[in-house]
Write a protein that holds these residues in place. Structure first.
Motif, PDB file in Angstrom:
ATOM      1  N   ILE A   1      -9.807  -1.280   4.061  1.00  0.00           N
ATOM      2  CA  ILE A   1      -8.577  -0.794   3.437  1.00  0.00           C
ATOM      3  C   ILE A   1      -8.906   0.203   2.337  1.00  0.00           C
ATOM      4  O   ILE A   1      -8.269   1.251   2.224  1.00  0.00           O
TER       5      ILE A   1
ATOM      6  N   CYS B   1      -5.426   2.054   7.655  1.00  0.00           N
ATOM      7  CA  CYS B   1      -5.475   0.828   6.852  1.00  0.00           C
ATOM      8  C   CYS B   1      -4.868  -0.372   7.559  1.00  0.00           C
ATOM      9  O   CYS B   1      -4.458  -1.325   6.911  1.00  0.00           O
TER      10      CYS B   1
ATOM     11  N   ASP C   1      -7.116  -6.345   7.796  1.00  0.00           N
ATOM     12  CA  ASP C   1      -7.071  -7.249   6.648  1.00  0.00           C
ATOM     13  C   ASP C   1      -8.401  -7.266   5.896  1.00  0.00           C
ATOM     14  O   ASP C   1      -8.574  -8.020   4.960  1.00  0.00           O
TER      15      ASP C   1
ATOM     16  N   LEU D   1       0.824  -1.200   0.000  1.00  0.00           N
ATOM     17  CA  LEU D   1       0.000   0.000   0.000  1.00  0.00           C
ATOM     18  C   LEU D   1       0.863   1.257   0.000  1.00  0.00           C
ATOM     19  O   LEU D   1       0.510   2.261  -0.616  1.00  0.00           O
TER      20      LEU D   1
END
Length: 93
Positions: free
Chosen positions: A56, A48, A51, A25
């Motif tokens: 996210i 973020c 999981d 990311l």
């Protein structure tokens, strides 16, 4: 560096809440943003560190909005001047 499996990451998330940063990311956001990596890691760790893909995606939107409203690229200096002119004041990071 040993790659972590998904179960290992799920066990570590509650223990290290807000401190887990997915490097993929960081690379994804870094491509379009000219900000220091530690700033990206802080924001991604804050928004973020999960999981859950939906969380996210929502976190990435928050990170991108935060970066676009608070960081000015050098080629956008006129944009920064107009924000100050319109608002009367603005804090730049």
């Amino acid at each position: 560096m040993v790659p972590l499996c998904r179960n290992s990451i799920r066990r570590q998330l509650p223990v290290f809440a807000g401190k887990v940063v997915r490097k993929d990311l960081v690379r994804k956001v870094k491509v379009g943003a000219n900000v220091p990596v530690f700033v990206l890691e802080y924001l991604l760790g804050k928004y973020c560190a999960t999981d859950d893909l939906a969380a996210i995606d929502a976190g990435l939107r928050v990170v991108n909005n935060t970066l676009s409203s608070n960081f000015v690229r050098s080629d956008e200096a006129n944009k920064a001047q107009s924000m100050v002119k319109d608002k009367g004041k603005h804090t730049f990071n």
